[in-house]
Design an enzyme around this catalytic site. Structure first.
Site, mmCIF file in Angstrom:
data_model
loop_
_atom_site.group_PDB
_atom_site.id
_atom_site.type_symbol
_atom_site.label_atom_id
_atom_site.label_comp_id
_atom_site.label_asym_id
_atom_site.label_seq_id
_atom_site.Cartn_x
_atom_site.Cartn_y
_atom_site.Cartn_z
ATOM 1 N N ASP A 189 -10.978 2.953 4.413
ATOM 2 C CA ASP A 189 -11.268 1.515 4.284
ATOM 3 C C ASP A 189 -12.780 1.260 4.248
ATOM 4 O OD1 ASP A 189 -9.332 -0.354 3.853
ATOM 5 O OD2 ASP A 189 -8.748 -0.582 5.953
ATOM 6 N N LYS B 225 0.836 -1.201 0.000
ATOM 7 C CA LYS B 225 0.000 0.000 0.000
ATOM 8 C C LYS B 225 0.874 1.254 0.000
ATOM 9 C CE LYS B 225 -3.768 -2.433 2.240
ATOM 10 N NZ LYS B 225 -4.408 -2.868 3.487
ATOM 11 N N GLN C 272 -4.439 -1.599 9.794
ATOM 12 C CA GLN C 272 -4.352 -2.905 9.128
ATOM 13 C C GLN C 272 -4.928 -3.995 10.039
ATOM 14 O OE1 GLN C 272 -3.194 -3.449 5.901
ATOM 15 N NE2 GLN C 272 -3.884 -5.558 6.206
#
Ligand code: NAP
Length: 305
Positions: free
Chosen positions: A132, A65, A109
């Site tokens: 997200d 990412k 994460q």
């Protein structure tokens, strides 16, 4: 019977749906959006990634990412915390990032260590930085058919289908997997596009009786070779979200690719299908967030003029 070409190789019936190619094309356009933001004097898009603990797969995902951000002109900062970090410390870091005007997206994460309250973590991320799309507000918006930040993996699947010219309206879509991050938002996003959606999970009895009806089959279970050719309708579009590491180190999806590719009209490979699109949609959400912040900033400035 499997068709063979002149060299005796088995010919695939299915078109391979190339996520890497689409991701590269979208990222070129994203880089231009970043340049346009900077040219307007706005703050460049910034993504903060929080990685807790030493999970090897998570570290790889975070590295990918960060690299993708750099290549697109997004400023990314990764914050590594030990697996022993307390809930209060982690929440404190998120609160600080919420207040940081240079940060437009905050990504924690997953998975997190067992002692961390994941729901609380996700709900602490500011809604306008929840790139997200896992905050309850964003989940609710998805239910109402009006997302703020579409969750990256299902959003990537939607983009892949669109790029292939696959209309989902009125199609029978079967989703294998009902997780909060893939299966459920996938179902909502496709329902919003007028598909007829069925969701299967580990307790579904006779999975094949559902999958065989699918015009579009999306598989996100995390079980290698779960979907065999006899479970797939001839001419179906098959999207394999699964990422499984086999004992020999190879990465494979949830679908028997070689077998199903003889029957399907289109299929995504693993790797090279949905994976690159997930990262790409994270970039898109971060840039969209920065663009919205720039509009808000201009409105504030106009009020003070
Ligand atoms: P997850 O939270 O473990 O959820 C798995 C889902 O699959 C659950 O709903 C589970 O059912 C269902 N399932 C498990 N075994 C099944 C079976 N034998 N038959 C039918 N359904 C079954 O996993 P996830 O986070 O959604 O991820 C799923 C897969 O996608 C994993 O391989 C993951 O690595 C991959 N993934 C890929 C990307 C990407 O970018 N390509 C992104 C995210 C995830 P229950 O609900 O009944 O337990």
């Amino acid at each position: 019977m499997r068709k063979r070409n002149g060299s005796g190789e088995i010919e695939l019936a299915a078109k391979i749906i190339d996520g890497r190619k689409l991701a590269a094309k979208l990222r070129e356009a994203f880089a231009l959006r970043v340049q346009a933001l900077e040219a307007s004097g706005a703050c460049p898009p910034g993504l903060a990634v929080i990685l807790v603990g030493e999970d090897a797969a998570s570290a790889v995902y975070v590295r990918n990412k960060i690299r993708a951000c750099e290549a697109t002109g997004i400023k990314s900062v990764s914050h590594r915390l030990p697996s022993t970090v307390s809930n209060a410390e982690l929440l404190g870091m998120i609160v600080e990032l919420n207040a940081d005007a240079d940060v437009h997206g905050i990504l924690v994460q997953l998975p997190l260590p067992a002692h961390i309250d994941v729901a609380r973590v996700l709900e602490t991320i500011a809604i306008e930085k929840d790139v997200d799309g896992f905050h309850l507000y964003n989940v609710g918006a998805l239910v109402a058919g009006n997302t703020v930040f579409p969750p990256c993996t299902p959003y990537g699947v939607v983009k892949l289908l669109e790029s292939e010219g696959v209309s989902v309206e009125g199609q029978n879509v079967v989703i294998v997997g009902a997780s909060n991050i893939v299966g459920k938002p996938m179902a909502l996003m496709l329902m919003a596009r007028d598909a007829t959606v069925a969701i299967c999970h580990a307790k579904t009895r006779d999975l094949a009786q559902f999958t065989i009806l699918a015009d579009i089959l999306v598989v996100a279970a995390g079980v290698p070779n779960l979907i065999l050719p006899q479970m797939v309708k001839t001419g179906a579009i098959v999207i394999d979200v699964g990422i499984n590491r086999l004992p020999d180190g190879t990465i494979t999806g949830d679908v028997d690719f070689a077998g199903v590719a003889q029957k399907a009209a289109g299929i995504t490979p693993v790797p090279g299908g949905v994976g690159p699109m997930t990262v790409t949609m994270l970039l898109e959400n971060t840039i969209a967030s920065a663009e919205r912040a720039s509009v808000r900033q201009r409105l504030v400035e106009a009020r003070h003029d």
